[in-house]
Design a protein around this motif. Structure first.
Motif, PDB file in Angstrom:
ATOM      1  N   ALA A 248       1.662   9.087   8.031  1.00  0.00           N
ATOM      2  CA  ALA A 248       2.436   7.818   7.914  1.00  0.00           C
ATOM      3  C   ALA A 248       1.323   7.283   6.978  1.00  0.00           C
ATOM      4  CB  ALA A 248       2.131   7.212   9.098  1.00  0.00           C
ATOM      5  N   SER A 249       2.495   6.857   5.726  1.00  0.00           N
ATOM      6  CA  SER A 249       1.243   6.199   4.860  1.00  0.00           C
ATOM      7  C   SER A 249       1.807   3.948   4.424  1.00  0.00           C
ATOM      8  CB  SER A 249       1.226   6.735   3.605  1.00  0.00           C
ATOM      9  OG  SER A 249       0.510   7.546   3.647  1.00  0.00           O
ATOM     10  N   ILE A 250       2.936   3.859   5.031  1.00  0.00           N
ATOM     11  CA  ILE A 250       3.583   2.949   4.544  1.00  0.00           C
ATOM     12  C   ILE A 250       3.940   2.302   5.902  1.00  0.00           C
ATOM     13  CG2 ILE A 250       5.037   1.219   3.360  1.00  0.00           C
ATOM     14  CD1 ILE A 250       4.272   3.998   1.029  1.00  0.00           C
ATOM     15  N   VAL A 261       4.402  -5.846  -3.646  1.00  0.00           N
ATOM     16  CA  VAL A 261       4.049  -4.798  -4.923  1.00  0.00           C
ATOM     17  C   VAL A 261       2.406  -5.417  -4.838  1.00  0.00           C
ATOM     18  CG1 VAL A 261       4.184  -7.512  -6.176  1.00  0.00           C
ATOM     19  CG2 VAL A 261       4.133  -5.178  -6.851  1.00  0.00           C
ATOM     20  N   GLU A 262       1.835  -6.456  -3.659  1.00  0.00           N
ATOM     21  CA  GLU A 262       0.356  -6.948  -3.689  1.00  0.00           C
ATOM     22  C   GLU A 262      -0.195  -5.658  -3.172  1.00  0.00           C
ATOM     23  OE1 GLU A 262       2.577 -10.490  -4.673  1.00  0.00           O
ATOM     24  OE2 GLU A 262       2.804  -9.385  -3.177  1.00  0.00           O
ATOM     25  N   TRP A 263       0.233  -5.041  -2.065  1.00  0.00           N
ATOM     26  CA  TRP A 263      -0.029  -3.807  -1.280  1.00  0.00           C
ATOM     27  C   TRP A 263      -0.688  -2.618  -2.510  1.00  0.00           C
ATOM     28  CZ3 TRP A 263       2.662  -2.462   3.704  1.00  0.00           C
ATOM     29  CH2 TRP A 263       3.205  -3.540   4.039  1.00  0.00           C
ATOM     30  N   LEU A 264      -0.473  -2.479  -3.567  1.00  0.00           N
ATOM     31  CA  LEU A 264      -1.019  -2.047  -5.240  1.00  0.00           C
ATOM     32  C   LEU A 264      -1.781  -1.695  -5.072  1.00  0.00           C
ATOM     33  CD1 LEU A 264       2.718  -2.236  -7.210  1.00  0.00           C
ATOM     34  CD2 LEU A 264       2.246   0.002  -5.275  1.00  0.00           C
ATOM     35  N   ARG A 271      -7.406   3.630   4.841  1.00  0.00           N
ATOM     36  CA  ARG A 271      -5.569   3.148   5.064  1.00  0.00           C
ATOM     37  C   ARG A 271      -5.649   3.945   3.389  1.00  0.00           C
ATOM     38  NH1 ARG A 271      -3.779  -2.031   6.973  1.00  0.00           N
ATOM     39  NH2 ARG A 271      -4.617  -2.144   8.804  1.00  0.00           N
ATOM     40  N   PRO A 272      -3.828   4.199   3.439  1.00  0.00           N
ATOM     41  CA  PRO A 272      -3.656   4.885   2.492  1.00  0.00           C
ATOM     42  C   PRO A 272      -3.996   4.161   1.212  1.00  0.00           C
ATOM     43  CG  PRO A 272      -2.396   5.316   3.999  1.00  0.00           C
ATOM     44  CD  PRO A 272      -3.183   4.344   5.388  1.00  0.00           C
ATOM     45  N   THR A 273      -3.622   4.734  -0.459  1.00  0.00           N
ATOM     46  CA  THR A 273      -4.212   3.606  -1.058  1.00  0.00           C
ATOM     47  C   THR A 273      -2.945   3.634  -1.766  1.00  0.00           C
ATOM     48  OG1 THR A 273      -6.369   3.749  -1.075  1.00  0.00           O
ATOM     49  CG2 THR A 273      -5.342   2.928  -3.186  1.00  0.00           C
ATOM     50  N   LEU A 274      -1.751   2.890  -2.700  1.00  0.00           N
ATOM     51  CA  LEU A 274      -0.727   2.981  -2.960  1.00  0.00           C
ATOM     52  C   LEU A 274      -1.011   2.331  -4.376  1.00  0.00           C
ATOM     53  CD1 LEU A 274       1.373   0.919  -0.328  1.00  0.00           C
ATOM     54  CD2 LEU A 274       1.067   3.677  -0.311  1.00  0.00           C
ATOM     55  N   SER A 275      -0.229   3.645  -4.965  1.00  0.00           N
ATOM     56  CA  SER A 275      -0.014   3.518  -6.701  1.00  0.00           C
ATOM     57  C   SER A 275       1.152   4.022  -7.239  1.00  0.00           C
ATOM     58  CB  SER A 275      -1.739   4.128  -7.290  1.00  0.00           C
ATOM     59  OG  SER A 275      -1.467   5.291  -7.092  1.00  0.00           O
ATOM     60  N   VAL A 276       1.092   3.695  -8.375  1.00  0.00           N
ATOM     61  CA  VAL A 276       2.099   4.201  -9.186  1.00  0.00           C
ATOM     62  C   VAL A 276       2.297   4.398 -10.608  1.00  0.00           C
ATOM     63  CG1 VAL A 276       4.765   3.190 -10.070  1.00  0.00           C
ATOM     64  CG2 VAL A 276       3.882   1.959  -8.070  1.00  0.00           C
ATOM     65  N   ASP A 277       2.180   5.318 -11.171  1.00  0.00           N
ATOM     66  CA  ASP A 277       2.547   6.301 -12.021  1.00  0.00           C
ATOM     67  C   ASP A 277       3.244   6.727 -12.865  1.00  0.00           C
ATOM     68  OD1 ASP A 277       1.286   8.205 -14.092  1.00  0.00           O
ATOM     69  OD2 ASP A 277       0.663   9.351 -13.003  1.00  0.00           O
ATOM     70  N   GLY A 278       3.539   6.112 -14.024  1.00  0.00           N
ATOM     71  CA  GLY A 278       5.091   5.527 -14.369  1.00  0.00           C
ATOM     72  C   GLY A 278       5.840   5.149 -13.478  1.00  0.00           C
ATOM     73  N   GLU A 279       6.816   6.025 -12.580  1.00  0.00           N
ATOM     74  CA  GLU A 279       7.703   5.176 -11.881  1.00  0.00           C
ATOM     75  C   GLU A 279       7.702   6.061 -10.492  1.00  0.00           C
ATOM     76  OE1 GLU A 279      11.496   5.667 -13.455  1.00  0.00           O
ATOM     77  OE2 GLU A 279      11.741   3.544 -13.813  1.00  0.00           O
ATOM     78  N   GLU A 280       6.507   7.277 -10.247  1.00  0.00           N
ATOM     79  CA  GLU A 280       6.475   7.851  -9.071  1.00  0.00           C
ATOM     80  C   GLU A 280       5.537   7.533  -8.587  1.00  0.00           C
ATOM     81  OE1 GLU A 280       5.604  12.212  -8.258  1.00  0.00           O
ATOM     82  OE2 GLU A 280       5.068  11.461 -10.182  1.00  0.00           O
ATOM     83  N   LEU A 281       5.249   7.323  -6.658  1.00  0.00           N
ATOM     84  CA  LEU A 281       4.393   6.762  -6.459  1.00  0.00           C
ATOM     85  C   LEU A 281       4.122   7.626  -6.068  1.00  0.00           C
ATOM     86  CD1 LEU A 281       4.326   5.025  -3.735  1.00  0.00           C
ATOM     87  CD2 LEU A 281       6.041   6.091  -2.311  1.00  0.00           C
ATOM     88  N   VAL A 304       9.768  -2.117  -9.396  1.00  0.00           N
ATOM     89  CA  VAL A 304       9.708  -3.330  -8.769  1.00  0.00           C
ATOM     90  C   VAL A 304      10.825  -4.679  -8.428  1.00  0.00           C
ATOM     91  CG1 VAL A 304       8.281  -5.192  -8.893  1.00  0.00           C
ATOM     92  CG2 VAL A 304       7.155  -2.376  -9.357  1.00  0.00           C
ATOM     93  N   VAL A 305      11.248  -4.862  -7.803  1.00  0.00           N
ATOM     94  CA  VAL A 305      12.297  -5.394  -7.905  1.00  0.00           C
ATOM     95  C   VAL A 305      12.016  -7.275  -7.014  1.00  0.00           C
ATOM     96  CG1 VAL A 305      14.726  -5.720  -7.719  1.00  0.00           C
ATOM     97  CG2 VAL A 305      14.229  -4.303  -7.994  1.00  0.00           C
ATOM     98  N   ASP A 306      11.536  -8.519  -7.995  1.00  0.00           N
ATOM     99  CA  ASP A 306      11.688  -9.499  -6.712  1.00  0.00           C
ATOM    100  C   ASP A 306      10.620  -9.422  -6.158  1.00  0.00           C
ATOM    101  OD1 ASP A 306      13.794 -10.500  -8.379  1.00  0.00           O
ATOM    102  OD2 ASP A 306      14.897  -9.883  -6.778  1.00  0.00           O
ATOM    103  N   GLY A 307       9.262  -8.759  -6.399  1.00  0.00           N
ATOM    104  CA  GLY A 307       8.383  -8.892  -6.464  1.00  0.00           C
ATOM    105  C   GLY A 307       8.387  -7.844  -5.037  1.00  0.00           C
ATOM    106  N   ARG A 308       8.874  -7.000  -4.666  1.00  0.00           N
ATOM    107  CA  ARG A 308       8.932  -5.352  -3.721  1.00  0.00           C
ATOM    108  C   ARG A 308       9.025  -4.376  -4.903  1.00  0.00           C
ATOM    109  NH1 ARG A 308       7.525  -8.323   1.550  1.00  0.00           N
ATOM    110  NH2 ARG A 308       9.334  -6.132   2.407  1.00  0.00           N
ATOM    111  N   VAL A 309       8.665  -3.516  -4.039  1.00  0.00           N
ATOM    112  CA  VAL A 309       8.425  -2.226  -4.665  1.00  0.00           C
ATOM    113  C   VAL A 309       8.953  -1.218  -3.837  1.00  0.00           C
ATOM    114  CG1 VAL A 309       6.968  -0.027  -4.922  1.00  0.00           C
ATOM    115  CG2 VAL A 309       6.023  -2.030  -4.805  1.00  0.00           C
ATOM    116  N   LEU A 310      10.205  -0.859  -3.983  1.00  0.00           N
ATOM    117  CA  LEU A 310      11.813  -0.448  -3.791  1.00  0.00           C
ATOM    118  C   LEU A 310      11.480   1.118  -4.339  1.00  0.00           C
ATOM    119  CD1 LEU A 310      14.315  -3.174  -5.011  1.00  0.00           C
ATOM    120  CD2 LEU A 310      13.414  -2.597  -2.087  1.00  0.00           C
TER     121      LEU A 310
END
Length: 410
Positions: A248-250, A261-264, A271-281, A304-310
């Motif tokens: 359970a990460s998010i 997006v501030e959680w990236l 706590r888990p660390t979240l990042s994006v490489d290209g378009e991959e979580l 990323v749409v309107d400050g949210r990572v979808l």
């Protein structure tokens, strides 16, 4: 039995209308390692109780998810396979015996990227809720042995006053009546599970006294969150990103699809660390499976749409190439799901002359007597999407499809 699991032994369990407690569950005699394959909730809970007490090396899965090739693979890996066998037998010994690994739990991945794989855990790594919790009666509709099933089961095993009402496969269509009868006030399910219930009988769902609703296992869009909020305005509605590999990460409680997006790239102890490489979580998680420490590429596509990572879907299935232009099936699905007279949508690509692929969709109307036609839905999408992303064929289905995993394979 650890101190943690002793805390939940007196929690109430309802299975098939029978009320008991964890303490009262009959314990099977299991070899170690054992692969218990069953669709019967009572058998699955008894195996989990036995593991908590004895540390038996255990793989637990629904019999329907394990084909003969996987059974043979498990026996080659040293497991005694316990469960319905094609030849009518009940237990098949290992081909090659090996010493057991005490305390090891094995989960099968969902198989969304191919054949299911085994991921190692322990009861400790599966128990991610540790703080004091308000008293709850939880609904558990998941197939035995899945990560989501273990999340609900470990909560009830390790925390006092976390009671459990388990839904059998043949009770899924009528679960709101069962939940209302046993005063269920917390329920966890996939978005498909919630959409299907809303579509079949929203009035019956509204009679369940829910204070906590949790969604996970599939991309979560704003439409289903808003529908649940309208029905349960005072409840806490959460969505969770979890998998056998990273745990359970998010966890998001603000009623909005995606996460800030501030959680990236935010690093916090434990706590888990979240990042994006290209378009991959990519996730680095303290709840990871055995051997999966460090960054894990999830295979899930994000935008990323309107400050949210979808999270829009799987990388290998979410992207549709239409004449050289990329289309996210998840984003098109979200546009269709936002239509006020649709209950569900699936978006895929189909071969097409000249373009190579075109976007097509299947949808389920909210009611059959007020279903939008294909032309209306195409116009709806054309007003919100670039031309190459608009579905060119839209087929209406009478019912939301669902698999044993409570997913619709969107």
């Amino acid at each position: 039995m650890t101190t943690g699991t002793r805390a939940g032994l007196d929690n109430r369990i309802v299975v098939g209308g029978h009320v008991s407690t964890w303490r009262e569950l009959p314990e099977p005699v299991l070899p170690s390692p054992a692969a218990v394959l069953t669709a019967r909730p009572a058998d699955a809970l008894a195996a989990a109780r036995h593991h908590a007490g004895h540390g038996t090396e255990l793989l637990l899965a629904s019999a329907g998810r394990v084909d003969q090739a996987m059974r043979d693979e498990l026996r080659e890996a040293g497991f005694t396979v316990i469960g319905p066998e094609p030849d009518g037998g009940h237990a098949a010994p290992p081909v090659r015996a090996r010493p057991a690994e005490p305390g090891r739990l094995w989960l099968l991945t969902s198989g969304s990227t191919g054949r299911p794989k085994r991921v190692g855990h322990t009861l400790e790594s599966l128990t991610t809720v540790r703080g004091v919790q308000p008293a709850r009666t939880w609904l558990c509709p998941y197939a035995p042995g899945t990560y989501a099933w273990w999340q609900v089961v470990t909560l009830s095993l390790t925390q006092p006053d976390q009671h459990l009402v388990v839904v059998d496969a043949d009770e899924l269509d009528e679960w709101p009546a069962l939940a209302a009868a046993h005063r269920v006030d917390a329920a966890s399910g996939t978005p498909t599970f919630w959409r299907r219930t809303l579509h079949r009988d929203g009035a019956a769902l509204a009679r369940v006294p829910l204070r906590q609703l949790t969604l996970g296992g599939e991309p979560v869009d704003q439409a289903v969150l808003d529908q649940l909020r309208e029905l349960f305005p005072a409840a806490r509605i959460s969505w969770i990103y979890a998998s056998s590999e990273v745990g359970a990460s998010i966890v998001v409680h603000d009623g909005r699809a995606g996460f800030p997006v501030e959680w990236l790239d935010r690093r916090m102890p434990g706590r888990p660390t979240l990042s994006v490489d290209g378009e991959e979580l990519v996730i680095t998680s303290p709840h990871h499976g055995a051997g999966l420490d460090g960054p894990v590429r999830t295979g899930d596509r994000v935008q990323v749409v309107d400050g949210r990572v979808l999270i829009t879907g799987r990388l290998d299935s979410d992207e549709i190439n239409v004449g050289g232009s990329k289309v996210s099936a998840g984003l098109v699905r979200g546009v269709l799901a936002a239509h006020p007279r649709l209950a569900w949508a699936r978006v895929t690509g189909r071969r097409a002359p000249l373009l190579g692929r075109m976007v097509v969709a299947e949808v389920v109307p909210t009611t059959s007597d007020d279903a939008p036609d294909e032309a209306e839905l195409v116009r709806w999408c054309a007003d919100r999407l670039p031309d190459h992303a608009v579905p060119r064929r839209i087929r209406l289905l009478p019912e939301i499809p669902v698999k044993e995993t409570l997913k619709s394979d969107v």
